[in-house]
Design a protein around this motif. Structure first.
Motif, short mmCIF file in Angstrom:
data_model
loop_
_atom_site.label_atom_id
_atom_site.label_comp_id
_atom_site.label_asym_id
_atom_site.label_seq_id
_atom_site.Cartn_x
_atom_site.Cartn_y
_atom_site.Cartn_z
N GLY A 245 -9.62 -32.21 16.94
CA GLY A 245 -10.75 -31.48 16.39
C GLY A 245 -11.44 -30.63 17.43
O GLY A 245 -12.55 -30.13 17.20
N GLY A 246 -10.79 -30.47 18.59
CA GLY A 246 -11.42 -29.71 19.67
C GLY A 246 -10.40 -29.07 20.59
O GLY A 246 -9.19 -29.19 20.37
N CYS A 247 -10.90 -28.40 21.61
CA CYS A 247 -10.05 -27.74 22.62
C CYS A 247 -10.44 -28.23 24.00
O CYS A 247 -11.61 -28.50 24.27
CB CYS A 247 -10.24 -26.22 22.56
SG CYS A 247 -9.84 -25.47 20.97
N TYR A 248 -9.45 -28.32 24.88
CA TYR A 248 -9.63 -28.80 26.26
C TYR A 248 -9.11 -27.68 27.16
O TYR A 248 -7.96 -27.69 27.57
CB TYR A 248 -8.85 -30.09 26.44
CG TYR A 248 -9.12 -30.89 27.70
CD1 TYR A 248 -10.40 -30.96 28.26
CD2 TYR A 248 -8.10 -31.61 28.32
CE1 TYR A 248 -10.64 -31.72 29.40
CE2 TYR A 248 -8.33 -32.38 29.45
CZ TYR A 248 -9.59 -32.43 29.98
OH TYR A 248 -9.83 -33.19 31.11
N ALA A 249 -9.95 -26.69 27.41
CA ALA A 249 -9.51 -25.45 28.05
C ALA A 249 -9.66 -25.50 29.57
O ALA A 249 -10.64 -26.06 30.09
CB ALA A 249 -10.33 -24.29 27.50
N ALA A 298 -14.42 -29.03 27.32
CA ALA A 298 -14.06 -29.67 26.05
C ALA A 298 -15.11 -29.32 25.01
O ALA A 298 -16.30 -29.60 25.20
CB ALA A 298 -13.96 -31.18 26.21
N TYR A 299 -14.67 -28.68 23.92
CA TYR A 299 -15.62 -28.24 22.88
C TYR A 299 -14.98 -28.35 21.51
O TYR A 299 -13.74 -28.31 21.38
CB TYR A 299 -16.08 -26.80 23.14
CG TYR A 299 -14.95 -25.83 23.43
CD1 TYR A 299 -14.23 -25.22 22.41
CD2 TYR A 299 -14.61 -25.53 24.75
CE1 TYR A 299 -13.20 -24.34 22.68
CE2 TYR A 299 -13.57 -24.64 25.04
CZ TYR A 299 -12.88 -24.05 24.00
OH TYR A 299 -11.84 -23.19 24.28
N PRO A 300 -15.78 -28.49 20.45
CA PRO A 300 -15.24 -28.55 19.08
C PRO A 300 -14.52 -27.24 18.74
O PRO A 300 -14.94 -26.16 19.17
CB PRO A 300 -16.48 -28.74 18.20
CG PRO A 300 -17.54 -29.26 19.13
CD PRO A 300 -17.25 -28.64 20.46
N ILE A 301 -13.46 -27.34 17.95
CA ILE A 301 -12.67 -26.15 17.63
C ILE A 301 -13.49 -25.13 16.82
O ILE A 301 -13.19 -23.92 16.85
CB ILE A 301 -11.36 -26.53 16.90
CG1 ILE A 301 -10.37 -25.35 16.94
CG2 ILE A 301 -11.62 -27.02 15.48
CD1 ILE A 301 -8.95 -25.70 16.59
N GLU A 302 -14.54 -25.57 16.15
CA GLU A 302 -15.38 -24.62 15.41
C GLU A 302 -16.07 -23.62 16.32
O GLU A 302 -16.58 -22.60 15.86
CB GLU A 302 -16.49 -25.32 14.64
CG GLU A 302 -16.32 -26.48 13.85
CD GLU A 302 -16.18 -27.82 14.48
OE1 GLU A 302 -17.16 -28.57 14.46
OE2 GLU A 302 -15.09 -28.11 14.97
N TYR A 303 -16.12 -23.93 17.63
CA TYR A 303 -16.74 -23.00 18.58
C TYR A 303 -15.88 -21.75 18.78
O TYR A 303 -16.34 -20.78 19.37
CB TYR A 303 -16.96 -23.69 19.93
CG TYR A 303 -18.15 -24.64 19.98
CD1 TYR A 303 -18.74 -25.13 18.82
CD2 TYR A 303 -18.67 -25.07 21.20
CE1 TYR A 303 -19.81 -26.01 18.87
CE2 TYR A 303 -19.75 -25.94 21.27
CZ TYR A 303 -20.31 -26.41 20.11
OH TYR A 303 -21.38 -27.28 20.16
N ILE A 304 -14.62 -21.77 18.32
CA ILE A 304 -13.76 -20.59 18.37
C ILE A 304 -13.96 -19.83 17.05
O ILE A 304 -13.73 -20.38 15.97
CB ILE A 304 -12.28 -20.98 18.54
CG1 ILE A 304 -12.08 -21.76 19.85
CG2 ILE A 304 -11.37 -19.76 18.48
CD1 ILE A 304 -12.32 -20.96 21.11
#
Length: 512
Positions: A245-249, A298-304
């Motif tokens: 449910g998120g991204c680890y960029a 690390a942030y929720p995918i909705e932030y994209i």
């Protein structure tokens, strides 16, 4: 969750963007040599053990020693943090996970990275399918059997539990659960994939496989397409679904110009791990590598902004394998047969540019089975067979795209220009590349197009770009030899009836 992390996470700061910046301690990356899996009557036969395998064995007794040590430590604390969350956006096949951790930032990290239940789902969560005990601030006893350091990440598939001791790097939780999914999903005939995934406006889905430095994130992030996910996916009878449910960029050298989506996602709620910032101005210096080069957000995918929520899509139309070939002999794009797709998927090739002490820089071939050897649990050919079956059933096309060098190896040739690669990817998405005229290369037997709109035709066949034709052929044979040597690990493993698929895959490799 964010407010809790601010309140209880000592030594952490709020940056000027509103993100929580914190440190993971001595360990700033994964510890693959300290990750172990319990071997029992079931896993002994099911999992991939031995040469080339990422799975290091431990026994049930040692696991229980470490588990008790972790639980005792967690019980000694005034406060622990518990997350109940989901993995896999496919509602029919989602997994319930519980994460018990000592650090507030670990709890916020997993809140961002897993799929967040609604209040009603949380109320009726019930018994989890898998539990993590993260006591990473506390070391394992290095004199315990199997231990080689004070760090141990232990998986017990029978108990559906994971124990973390001696490392506070948050990525161990994310990738530990990915390993679990690589075990649980194939049991349901669902293929787990280490890939990016996006979808066009017309519903055409593409999978992107590639090791670090191949451009997987860059090429799967496309403002003309919807992002399903950047790293971990499942392919079931229902289509594709993001596991997370998120991204680890990665954040090292991050800039607004190069990665605007990641830049804008670093805000209130985001966790910044091991980045350096000014304690007075709270401005982050993304170029500072003094803690580690492996700085992360690390942030929720909705932030994209162009993320597709829920993160699911129809069956993939294209499977794109990315290789940064620093030898400069692979074509910028090749259309693969099904057997070739399996061969290159199992190989998981890219090349790194290695700087040696005496100043010599020479390409180094790197192979990672299924483009994610560190996380797979079963033999690579099992995932490849599932990929072939799904591609065949749903009519997906395989592509090999070289994002590396042309006109010579690293040091003499030039990196293929990103705008050319984007034109190639656009032609794959649109379907126009399927209608191109192709001819076959020597040695690797790759089908390469003679023409692509917006790409100079002379670069499509790598031999054309080399001034020294003899050096090109020598380098081509060298790389082919490295492919053959790497593939020897898999040649004796039977997949399919009468070993036929193995013969087909072998024939799809380099021939010289």
């Amino acid at each position: 969750m964010y407010e809790q992390a601010i309140k209880y996470e000592k030594g952490s700061f709020i940056t000027s963007t509103g993100a929580l910046a914190t440190l993971s301690g001595a360990k700033t990356g994964r510890s693959p040599r300290d990750k172990r899996v319990v071997i029992d009557d079931t896993t002994q036969d099911e999992l991939w053990w031995g040469k080339g395998s990422p799975n290091i064995e431990m026994d049930e007794h040692t696991f229980m020693v470490n588990r008790e040590r972790a639980v005792d430590y967690l019980n000694s604390l005034d406060k622990v943090f518990v997350n109940d969350q989901f993995l896999n956006w496919d509602p029919q096949n989602r997994i319930k996970v519980r994460i018990v951790s000592a650090r507030a930032y670990h709890s916020l990290f997993m809140h961002n990275m897993c799929i967040r239940p609604t209040p009603e789902e949380l109320e009726n969560f019930g018994t989890p399918d898998f539990t993590i005990y993260n006591a990473g601030q506390f070391p394992c006893n290095r004199y315990t059997h199997y231990m080689t350091s004070s760090t141990s990440i232990d998986l017990n598939l029978a108990r559906r539990e994971m124990v973390i001791l001696g490392t506070q790097y948050a990525g161990e939780m994310k990738k530990g659960l990915f390993s679990v999914m690589h075990y649980l999903m194939p049991m349901r005939q669902i293929l787990s994939l280490h890939s990016g995934c996006n979808m066009g406006k017309d519903g055409d889905v593409a999978l992107f496989f590639g090791l670090s430095g191949t451009g997987k994130t860059t090429l799967s992030t496309d403002h003309n397409r919807y992002l399903i996910g950047d790293d971990e996916h499942c392919w079931s009878d229902n289509g594709v679904s993001n596991i997370e449910g998120g991204c680890y960029a990665k954040c090292i050298d991050l800039s607004r110009e190069k990665e605007p989506d990641i830049w804008n996602a670093i805000k209130f709620g985001t966790v910044l791990e091991n980045v350096v910032f000014d304690e007075h101005t709270r401005e982050v210096d993304y170029g500072d590598k003094s803690v580690t080069e492996n700085t992360r957000a690390a942030y929720p995918i909705e932030y994209i902004p162009n993320a597709k929520i829920p993160c699911v899509g129809p069956h993939p139309k294209n499977v794109i394998l990315l290789a940064c070939d620093a030898f400069g002999v692979l074509p910028p794009v090749s259309k693969l047969s099904l057997a070739q797709t399996m061969y290159h998927f199992i190989s998981g090739y890219t090349a790194l540019v290695a700087g040696t002490e005496d100043g010599i820089k020479e390409p180094t071939a790197t192979f990672s089975a299924c483009f994610g050897a560190a996380f797979i649990m079963l033999h690579p050919t099992k995932y490849a067979a599932m990929l072939a079956e799904k591609m065949q059933k749903h009519g997906a096309t395989g592509w090999l795209v070289n994002t590396g060098w042309s006109g010579g190896s690293y040091g003499s040739g030039n990196r293929i220009k990103l705008p050319y690669t984007r034109k190639i990817i656009d032609a794959i998405h649109s379907g126009s590349l399927l209608n191109a005229t192709y001819h076959k290369t020597e040695v690797f037997g790759l089908d390469i197009p003679t023409e692509i709109e917006g790409v100079p035709s002379e670069i499509l066949h790598p031999e054309n770009t080399w001034a020294d034709k003899k050096a090109y052929k020598e380098t081509l044979l060298k790389l082919a030899g490295l492919f053959k040597k790497n593939f020897e690990t898999f040649t004796n493993y039977k997949i399919g009836k009468d070993n036929k698929l193995t013969e087909e895959i072998l024939a799809a490799g380099p021939n010289f």
